[in-house]
Design a protein around this motif. Structure first.
Motif, mmCIF file in Angstrom:
data_model
loop_
_atom_site.group_PDB
_atom_site.id
_atom_site.type_symbol
_atom_site.label_atom_id
_atom_site.label_comp_id
_atom_site.label_asym_id
_atom_site.label_seq_id
_atom_site.Cartn_x
_atom_site.Cartn_y
_atom_site.Cartn_z
ATOM 1 N N LYS A 141 0.860 -1.183 0.000
ATOM 2 C CA LYS A 141 0.000 0.000 0.000
ATOM 3 C C LYS A 141 0.898 1.236 0.000
ATOM 4 C CE LYS A 141 -3.902 -2.323 0.455
ATOM 5 N NZ LYS A 141 -5.049 -2.287 -0.482
ATOM 6 N N LYS A 195 -2.150 1.247 -2.921
ATOM 7 C CA LYS A 195 -2.554 0.182 -3.838
ATOM 8 C C LYS A 195 -1.741 0.192 -5.124
ATOM 9 C CE LYS A 195 -7.134 -0.223 -4.240
ATOM 10 N NZ LYS A 195 -8.000 -1.114 -3.451
ATOM 11 N N HIS A 235 -9.575 -12.619 -6.792
ATOM 12 C CA HIS A 235 -10.055 -11.395 -6.159
ATOM 13 C C HIS A 235 -11.460 -11.163 -6.710
ATOM 14 C CE1 HIS A 235 -10.449 -7.298 -4.766
ATOM 15 N NE2 HIS A 235 -9.321 -7.433 -4.085
ATOM 16 N N ASP A 241 -2.441 -5.590 -5.693
ATOM 17 C CA ASP A 241 -3.788 -5.067 -5.472
ATOM 18 C C ASP A 241 -4.623 -5.337 -6.727
ATOM 19 O OD1 ASP A 241 -4.089 -2.588 -2.995
ATOM 20 O OD2 ASP A 241 -5.682 -3.875 -3.808
ATOM 21 N N GLU A 242 -5.934 -5.293 -6.580
ATOM 22 C CA GLU A 242 -6.824 -5.678 -7.679
ATOM 23 C C GLU A 242 -6.687 -4.763 -8.883
ATOM 24 O OE1 GLU A 242 -8.965 -2.741 -5.148
ATOM 25 O OE2 GLU A 242 -7.844 -4.587 -4.769
HETATM 26 MG MG LIG Z 1 -7.159 -4.438 -2.806
#
Ligand SMILES: [Mg+2]
Ligand SMILES: O=C(O)[C@@](O)(COP(=O)(O)O)[C@H](O)[C@H](O)COP(=O)(O)O
Length: 411
Positions: A150, A152, A268, A178-179
């Protein structure tokens, strides 16, 4: 032989074992009754339409039957022949297709499905499921742990790999993209793959533990296949896919490639809430989880049992279904993520049990002493929780955990 909406309602019908049985919550429109709305749901989601039809002789009746009405819920049974074996998009075009927009209902929600052997056998299912813990990490008695760097997105490739190294050295099992991190110019996929696996190899060397990386391959299907091949070449164990945004057909294609390459799939669920957030409409997360298992993901985000920052639907019930017997199909490892920090781990494991993956991004990188300390705190919390050891006691030998508890508490 005519075909009208009324032909799709039979409250005396007993579903066959081979039927796919779906449970819907409906709110009939003002000009409809539960019966008339139920018949329309069964009709429009199988082979009917608004006009009476003369089907003639040369016709295979694959019509569904609305067989139960219980308050605002209905049961609909679908013959397996309605579905093309192993084609999830086609199945969803039936049970979650046009009916979601029918005027005959003000709202409609697909709550749950009972999947018959005849339909399940068309799917490969997960290649590993929860056995990833043992087969990849050699871990049996605790959850596996993961962290997402992070912020992200926006970190350089160099910084991303450094964060991974610090998290792995601190005791975490998995680094996770992250997505919304894929192949952007500030952190290109190929560079990230190479540098993160270099860091992984160093961390494995120094810790003596197996470490892995959930690299996000999400893109169009052809690009996902190319990236999946790159992961295998780099010696990776996993690919991560945003399964809702890429679409179930694409996930099935990636699953087939992963079968050839021996890779596991981390799913995810970004965008799931567009389907499941409103209790009266859409498709429940329970059904999205069922679909995910059938198309073959090994790990799936299922929420934090209400403890974290995101709205969750029935994490424990969904996790139980992901582990339930399904004609021998492998299970799926639930992933708890979203607003977690070390102080929440005991309550989380009390709700979910240890056979999960615990992901913390802010809960690791927001630690007052940084990523490595945050990782040490999360690892210590997980190890203490599986032993039912109070975190305050473990904090006496883990100052990093102590600092995390001081900052975030246990709520
Ligand atoms: Mg995420
Ligand atoms: O972007 C995020 O918010 C996360 O990376 C968590 O970060 P933090 O650990 O910093 O909260 C995950 O994407 C969410 O957990 C997804 O939601 P879910 O797991 O419910 O699908």
């Amino acid at each position: 032989m005519g075909l009208t909406y009324e032909d799709f309602l039979d409250l005396s019908y007993e579903p066959r074992d081979s039927d796919l049985v779906c449970r819907f919550r409906i709110d009939p429109a003002d000009d409809q009754t539960m019966e008339s709305a139920a018949s329309r749901v069964a009709s429009e989601s199988s082979n009917g339409t608004w006009a009476a039809l003369d089907t003639g002789e040369d016709f295979t009746d694959m019509g569904a039957t609305a067989f139960a009405i219980d308050g605002d819920e209905i049961g609909v049974a679908y013959p397996p022949g309605l579905f093309e074996p192993g084609n999830m998009p086609q199945i969803l075009s039936c049970i979650a297709g046009n009916i979601m927009g029918m005027k005959a209902v003000d709202t409609i929600r697909l709550l749950d499905c009972e999947w018959p052997r005849e339909v399940v056998e068309g799917f490969t299912g997960p290649g590993f499921g929860s056995s990833v813990r043992e087969e990849i990490f050699g871990v049996e008695d605790r959850p596996i742990t993961a962290t997402v760097p992070k912020p992200k997105v926006g970190l350089s490739t160099k910084r991303h790999a450094e964060v991974g190294y610090e998290a792995w050295i601190g005791g975490l099992d998995l680094l996770k993209d992250d997505e919304n991190l894929t192949d952007q110019s500030f952190n290109p996929f190929a560079d990230r793959l190479a540098e993160s696996f270099d860091a992984r190899d160093r961390a494995q060397e120094e810790t003596g533990e197996v470490k892995s990386y959930l690299i996000n391959v999400t893109a169009d299907t052809q690009t996902m296949l190319e990236r999946t091949d790159m992961v295998a070449e780099a010696g990776g164990e996993y690919v991560m896919v945003d399964v809702v945004t890429t679409g179930w057909g694409a996930v099935q294609t990636v699953r087939d490639r992963c079968e050839e390459l021996g890779l596991a799939i981390h799913a995810h669920r970004a965008m799931h809430a567009a389907f499941d957030r409103l209790p009266h409409h859409g498709v429940s997360m329970r059904v999205l989880a069922q679909i995910s298992r059938l198309v073959g993901v090994d790990q799936l985000h299922t929420g934090t049992a209400g403890l974290g920052k995101l709205a969750n639907e029935d994490t424990v019930g969904i996790n139980d279904w992901l582990r339930s017997d399904l004609y021998g199909m492998r299970d799926v490892l639930p992933v708890a993520s979203g607003g977690l920090h070390p102080g929440l781990v005991p309550k989380l494991l009390e709700a979910t049990g240890p056979n999960i993956c615990v992901q913390a991004g802010g809960g690791v990188h927001g630690h007052p002493e940084g990523t490595e300390a945050g990782a040490r705190a999360l690892r210590a919390a997980v190890e203490a929780a599986v032993l039912d050891e109070p975190l305050e006691v473990r904090a006496q030998e883990s100052p990093e955990l102590g600092a995390a508890l001081e900052k975030w508490g246990t709520e």
